[in-house]
Design a protein around this motif. Structure first.
Motif, PDB file in Angstrom:
ATOM      1  N   SER A   9      42.785  29.614  27.480  1.00 28.77           N
ATOM      2  CA  SER A   9      42.776  31.004  27.940  1.00 28.77           C
ATOM      3  C   SER A   9      42.836  31.076  29.459  1.00 28.77           C
ATOM      4  O   SER A   9      43.423  32.004  30.014  1.00 28.77           O
ATOM      5  N   ARG A  12      46.440  30.420  30.277  1.00 27.63           N
ATOM      6  CA  ARG A  12      47.261  31.529  29.814  1.00 27.63           C
ATOM      7  C   ARG A  12      47.169  32.729  30.754  1.00 27.63           C
ATOM      8  O   ARG A  12      48.104  33.501  30.858  1.00 27.63           O
ATOM      9  N   ASN A  13      46.065  32.916  31.442  1.00 26.42           N
ATOM     10  CA  ASN A  13      45.886  34.052  32.326  1.00 26.42           C
ATOM     11  C   ASN A  13      46.248  33.767  33.779  1.00 26.42           C
ATOM     12  O   ASN A  13      46.168  34.668  34.604  1.00 26.42           O
ATOM     13  N   TRP A  15      48.604  33.245  37.022  1.00 26.70           N
ATOM     14  CA  TRP A  15      49.897  33.766  37.457  1.00 26.70           C
ATOM     15  C   TRP A  15      50.726  32.580  37.938  1.00 26.70           C
ATOM     16  O   TRP A  15      50.507  32.047  39.008  1.00 26.70           O
ATOM     17  N   GLY A  22      51.551  31.712  30.233  1.00 26.89           N
ATOM     18  CA  GLY A  22      51.038  33.045  30.468  1.00 26.89           C
ATOM     19  C   GLY A  22      52.091  34.102  30.724  1.00 26.89           C
ATOM     20  O   GLY A  22      51.759  35.276  30.901  1.00 26.89           O
ATOM     21  N   GLU A  24      54.297  35.594  28.803  1.00 24.68           N
ATOM     22  CA  GLU A  24      54.328  36.660  27.802  1.00 24.68           C
ATOM     23  C   GLU A  24      53.156  37.623  27.978  1.00 24.68           C
ATOM     24  O   GLU A  24      53.309  38.838  27.833  1.00 24.68           O
ATOM     25  N   SER A  25      52.001  37.095  28.320  1.00 25.37           N
ATOM     26  CA  SER A  25      50.836  37.953  28.547  1.00 25.37           C
ATOM     27  C   SER A  25      51.065  38.872  29.739  1.00 25.37           C
ATOM     28  O   SER A  25      50.776  40.077  29.680  1.00 25.37           O
ATOM     29  N   TRP A  26      51.571  38.317  30.841  1.00 25.75           N
ATOM     30  CA  TRP A  26      51.807  39.130  32.033  1.00 25.75           C
ATOM     31  C   TRP A  26      52.919  40.148  31.810  1.00 25.75           C
ATOM     32  O   TRP A  26      52.836  41.282  32.275  1.00 25.75           O
ATOM     33  N   ASN A  27      53.965  39.771  31.072  1.00 26.10           N
ATOM     34  CA  ASN A  27      55.034  40.726  30.757  1.00 26.10           C
ATOM     35  C   ASN A  27      54.489  41.899  29.958  1.00 26.10           C
ATOM     36  O   ASN A  27      54.822  43.059  30.217  1.00 26.10           O
ATOM     37  N   GLY A  28      53.643  41.617  29.001  1.00 25.73           N
ATOM     38  CA  GLY A  28      53.051  42.678  28.189  1.00 25.73           C
ATOM     39  C   GLY A  28      52.149  43.581  29.008  1.00 25.73           C
ATOM     40  O   GLY A  28      52.175  44.808  28.863  1.00 25.73           O
ATOM     41  N   ARG A  29      51.339  43.002  29.876  1.00 24.61           N
ATOM     42  CA  ARG A  29      50.438  43.802  30.710  1.00 24.61           C
ATOM     43  C   ARG A  29      51.212  44.708  31.656  1.00 24.61           C
ATOM     44  O   ARG A  29      50.884  45.891  31.819  1.00 24.61           O
TER      45      ARG A  29
END
Length: 56
Positions: A9, A12-13, A15, A22, A24-29
């Motif tokens: 995690s 994944r978080n 930058w 990470g 995909e997570s940043w794109n979604g946010r």
């Protein structure tokens, strides 16, 4: 949560530029933030975003 899950995690978080775990997570946010800003602009001004930008 064990050590492996917490380490994943954290990675994944982070930058990191380019293709990373990470991304995909940043794109979604950022997509959710953009959607919220556009929705609020249309709600406040009662005009579509395209009209605000002068595209219509």
């Amino acid at each position: 949560m064990n050590f492996i899950d917490s380490k994943f995690s954290i990675v994944r978080n982070q930058w990191i530029w380019g293709f990373s775990v990470g991304a995909e997570s940043w794109n979604g946010r950022l997509a959710m933030l953009s959607f919220t800003i556009i929705f609020l602009c249309e709600l406040i001004f009662s005009v579509s975003t395209l009209k605000i930008l002068g595209l219509i």
